[in-house]
Design a protein around this motif. Structure first.
Motif, short mmCIF file in Angstrom:
data_model
loop_
_atom_site.label_atom_id
_atom_site.label_comp_id
_atom_site.label_asym_id
_atom_site.label_seq_id
_atom_site.Cartn_x
_atom_site.Cartn_y
_atom_site.Cartn_z
N SER A 1 0.84 -1.20 0.00
CA SER A 1 0.00 0.00 0.00
C SER A 1 0.87 1.25 0.00
CB SER A 1 -0.93 0.00 1.21
OG SER A 1 -1.83 1.09 1.16
N ALA A 2 0.20 2.39 0.02
CA ALA A 2 0.89 3.68 -0.04
C ALA A 2 1.81 3.89 1.16
CB ALA A 2 -0.14 4.80 -0.11
N SER A 3 2.97 4.49 0.88
CA SER A 3 3.94 4.79 1.93
C SER A 3 3.93 6.29 2.24
CB SER A 3 5.34 4.36 1.51
OG SER A 3 6.32 4.89 2.38
N VAL A 4 4.21 6.63 3.48
CA VAL A 4 4.28 8.03 3.88
C VAL A 4 5.57 8.70 3.42
CG1 VAL A 4 5.43 7.65 6.10
CG2 VAL A 4 3.77 9.53 5.87
N ALA A 5 6.52 7.92 2.92
CA ALA A 5 7.84 8.45 2.59
C ALA A 5 7.82 9.49 1.47
CB ALA A 5 8.79 7.30 2.22
N SER A 6 6.97 9.26 0.45
CA SER A 6 6.88 10.20 -0.67
C SER A 6 5.56 9.96 -1.39
CB SER A 6 8.05 10.03 -1.64
OG SER A 6 7.94 8.80 -2.34
N ASP A 7 5.27 10.82 -2.37
CA ASP A 7 3.99 10.72 -3.07
C ASP A 7 3.91 9.54 -4.03
OD1 ASP A 7 3.10 12.95 -1.76
OD2 ASP A 7 3.39 14.32 -3.44
N ASP A 8 5.04 8.89 -4.30
CA ASP A 8 5.01 7.76 -5.22
C ASP A 8 5.74 6.54 -4.66
OD1 ASP A 8 7.56 8.70 -5.35
OD2 ASP A 8 7.64 8.90 -7.54
N SER A 9 5.81 6.44 -3.33
CA SER A 9 6.48 5.30 -2.71
C SER A 9 5.45 4.38 -2.06
CB SER A 9 7.50 5.74 -1.68
OG SER A 9 6.89 6.45 -0.63
N TYR A 10 5.87 3.13 -1.85
CA TYR A 10 4.97 2.11 -1.34
C TYR A 10 5.68 1.28 -0.28
CZ TYR A 10 2.09 3.53 -5.22
OH TYR A 10 1.34 4.29 -6.08
N ALA A 11 4.92 0.56 0.50
CA ALA A 11 5.48 -0.28 1.55
C ALA A 11 4.67 -1.56 1.66
CB ALA A 11 5.51 0.45 2.88
N VAL A 12 5.27 -2.58 2.23
CA VAL A 12 4.58 -3.85 2.49
C VAL A 12 4.57 -4.05 4.00
CG1 VAL A 12 4.62 -6.34 2.13
CG2 VAL A 12 5.32 -4.80 0.28
N ARG A 13 3.39 -4.21 4.56
CA ARG A 13 3.26 -4.33 6.01
C ARG A 13 2.25 -5.42 6.38
NH1 ARG A 13 6.11 -0.13 8.04
NH2 ARG A 13 6.30 1.73 6.74
N ASP A 14 2.31 -5.81 7.65
CA ASP A 14 1.41 -6.84 8.18
C ASP A 14 0.56 -6.27 9.30
OD1 ASP A 14 4.13 -9.27 8.19
OD2 ASP A 14 2.91 -8.53 6.54
N GLY A 15 -0.57 -6.90 9.58
CA GLY A 15 -1.34 -6.53 10.75
C GLY A 15 -2.84 -6.51 10.53
N THR A 16 -3.59 -6.62 11.61
CA THR A 16 -5.05 -6.58 11.53
C THR A 16 -5.56 -5.18 11.17
OG1 THR A 16 -5.24 -6.19 13.92
CG2 THR A 16 -5.33 -8.47 13.18
N SER A 17 -4.71 -4.17 11.27
CA SER A 17 -5.09 -2.83 10.84
C SER A 17 -5.59 -2.84 9.41
CB SER A 17 -3.88 -1.89 10.92
OG SER A 17 -3.53 -1.60 12.22
N PHE A 18 -4.87 -3.53 8.55
CA PHE A 18 -5.16 -3.51 7.13
C PHE A 18 -6.30 -4.47 6.80
CE2 PHE A 18 -0.57 -2.94 8.03
CZ PHE A 18 -0.65 -1.55 8.12
N SER A 19 -6.48 -5.48 7.64
CA SER A 19 -7.67 -6.33 7.53
C SER A 19 -8.92 -5.50 7.78
CB SER A 19 -7.58 -7.47 8.55
OG SER A 19 -6.34 -8.12 8.51
N ALA A 20 -8.86 -4.64 8.79
CA ALA A 20 -10.01 -3.78 9.10
C ALA A 20 -10.29 -2.82 7.95
CB ALA A 20 -9.74 -3.01 10.39
N ALA A 21 -9.24 -2.31 7.32
CA ALA A 21 -9.42 -1.40 6.18
C ALA A 21 -10.16 -2.10 5.04
CB ALA A 21 -8.07 -0.89 5.70
#
Length: 395
Positions: free
Chosen positions: A263-283
Motif C-alpha cells: 500500500s501507499a507509503s508516507v515516505a513520498s507521493d510515489d512510494s509504497y510499503a509492504v506491512r502486516d497486521g489486523t489494521s489492514f484487515s479492518a481497512a
C-alpha cells in the motif's frame, strides 16, 4: 505503534497494547495489481456500477495522520464543502478552524500529514491506500466519485511515542463531520464509560465503526473492537489461516488478509510499503462495507453487517483453540456485495454453516413457518440467537 487513553478520560495508569500493525520494509516503486494479492483473495469484483451515487460515501480513518498528496490517495481525500482554505475562520461553525481535509485533534489544526522526519507516522497512509486500492479495483478510475477518505490525525507532531492519546476525540470529530464509516485500527484492553458513550453515539447516528482485533497471538478482547456496536476484524494469511499475531475470540466478527499488504507509503507521493497486521484487515472490511452501501443503499448498520458476515468464506481452523473465534469467516467482497441473504427471496429452509452470522426470516401476511439447518463444524456448547428488527421485519 500504540494507543492510549484519550484526554477526556485519562487514567493514572495507562495500559496500552500494540496498534494493529506490524512494521516491515518499505518498497519504493509504483504499485501494480499483482502486488495486491489480497484483491483476488477477498474476491473484489470489478466493473461495478453503484446504485447510490448522489454523493460520495465517506470513510474516516482515525489514526496517526495521512499523506494526502500521495498518488494513490490525492483524488480520494474528503473536502469539507463549507470551509474556505487558509482564511483562519471557522466558516461552517463546527468549532474547527480550516478543517478543509479533516482535522488534527492533537495539535488542533487542519494539517493531517506526518511531521517532517517522523517516518513512524506511516500507519494512516497505509490504511487509506488499502481502501483506495479496493475502490479502484471495483469502480476503476471513477472510484473517487463514489468513495472519499476523511483523514483524522490523533497523534501530536511532538509525541515522543506513537500512542494515539486522542483517538476517541478523533471518533467524535468523524461523527460531527458526517462520516459514514469510521476505521479504528488500534486498540487497548479496556474501555471507559465515556469512550463507550462515544461508540454508541456513532451507532445511534448510523455510522459503522470497523476496528482491528489486535496483534497479540492470544484470546484477548481489545477495544474498541470488542464493543457491542463495533465490527471487529481478525487477520488471515494467503493460505486462509489465522496469522500468527492476530488476536482471536468471541468478540471477532469477521477475518480478512493481514500479511504482505502492499500500500501507499508516507515516505513520498510515489512510494509504497509492504506491512502486516489486523489494521489492514479492518481497512478491507471497511471498504467492503462501503461497496455494499453504494450498491444497495441500506440504511441499517445490521443490514451491512449481515451482508458481510453471511457471505464470508468458512476458514479451516487448525485447532479447537480457534474454533468459532475468528468471526464468521474470511471476507468475500463479491458475495457480500451481492448479499443473497437480503436481496433474494428467502426459501423454506436456510442452511447456516458459518460459526457466526445472520438468519433472515421474511414476514408474511398469513401463517407460515421457517426452519433452519444449523451445521457448525467442531464442538460447541450452544447456539445464541439475538433478534434484530429492521423496518418492522426480523432480519
Amino acid at each position: 505503534m500504540r494507543v492510549a487513553e484519550n484526554r477526556i478520560s485519562m487514567v493514572c495508569a495507562i495500559v496500552a497494547f500494540l496498534l494493529a500493525a506490524i512494521p516491515s520494509s518499505p518498497v519504493h516503486a509504483q504499485t501494480t495489481h499483482q502486488d495486491n494479492w489480497f484483491l483476488e483473495d477477498i474476491r473484489v469484483p470489478d466493473n461495478l456500477a453503484p446504485g447510490i451515487t448522489d454523493e460520495p460515501f465517506v470513510i474516516a480513518v482515525v489514526d496517526d495522520g495521512m499523506r494526502i498528496t500521495h498518488r494513490d490517495l490525492a483524488d480520494f481525500i474528503w473536502t469539507n464543502p463549507l470551509e474556505i482554505p487558509d482564511n483562519r475562520i471557522d466558516d461552517d461553525g463546527n468549532g474547527y478552524v480550516d478543517d478543509v481535509h479533516g482535522w488534527d485533534v492533537s495539535d488542533e489544526n487542519g494539517d493531517v500529514g506526518a511531521p517532517e522526519g517522523r517516518a513512524d507516522f506511516y500507519h494512516g497512509t497505509h490504511i487509506a491506500g488499502v481502501i483506495t486500492n479496493i475502490a479502484r479495483a471495483a469502480y476503476g478510475e471513477s472510484a473517487p466519485r463514489f468513495i472519499r477518505i476523511m483523514p483524522i490525525k490523533t497523534l501530536a507532531d511532538s509525541a515522543p511515542t506513537t500512542y494515539l492519546v486522542d483517538a476517541y476525540e478523533g471518533i467524535e470529530y468523524a461523527i460531527r463531520a458526517g462520516a459514514d464509516i469510521i476505521v479504528t485500527s488500534w486498540g487497548v484492553g479496556q474501555i471507559t464509560s465515556e469512550e463507550s458513550r462515544i461508540l454508541q453515539e456513532a451507532a445511534d447516528n448510523g455510522i459503522l465503526v470497523v476496528a482491528s482485533g489486535g496483534n497479540l497471538p492470544e484470546e484477548r478482547e481489545q477495544y474498541p473492537a470488542a464493543h457491542s456496536t463495533v465490527l471487529a476484524v481478525a487477520s488471515t494469511d494467503p493460505d486462509g489461516q489465522k496469522t500468527l499475531n492476530s488476536n482471536y475470540g468471541q468478540f471477532i466478527d469477521i477475518s480478512a488478509p493481514g500479511v504482505d499488504i502492499h500500500s501507499a507509503s508516507v515516505a513520498s507521493d510515489d512510494s509504497y510499503a509492504v506491512r502486516d497486521g489486523t489494521s489492514f484487515s479492518a481497512a478491507m472490511v471497511a471498504a467492503a462495507a462501503a461497496l455494499i452501501k453504494l450498491q444497495h443503499g441500506f440504511d441499517s448498520l445490521k443490514q451491512i453487517e449481515a451482508c458481510l458476515e453471511s457471505s464470508a468464506e468458512p476458514l479451516e481452523v487448525p485447532s479447537f483453540e480457534y474454533s468459532a473465534k475468528l468471526g464468521s469467516g474470511k471476507l468475500n467482497v463479491e458475495a457480500a456485495v451481492t448479499c443473497d441473504l437480503l436481496t433474494w427471496e428467502t426459501g423454506a429452509t436456510n442452511r447456516l454453516i458459518l460459526p457466526k452470522g445472520f438468519l433472515h426470516g421474511k414476514t408474511t401476511t398469513g401463517p407460515a413457518s421457517i426452519t433452519w439447518a444449523i451445521e457448525p463444524e467442531g464442538r460447541f456448547k450452544g447456539i445464541r440467537f439475538t433478534p434484530v428488527f429492521n423496518a418492522g421485519e426480523a432480519a
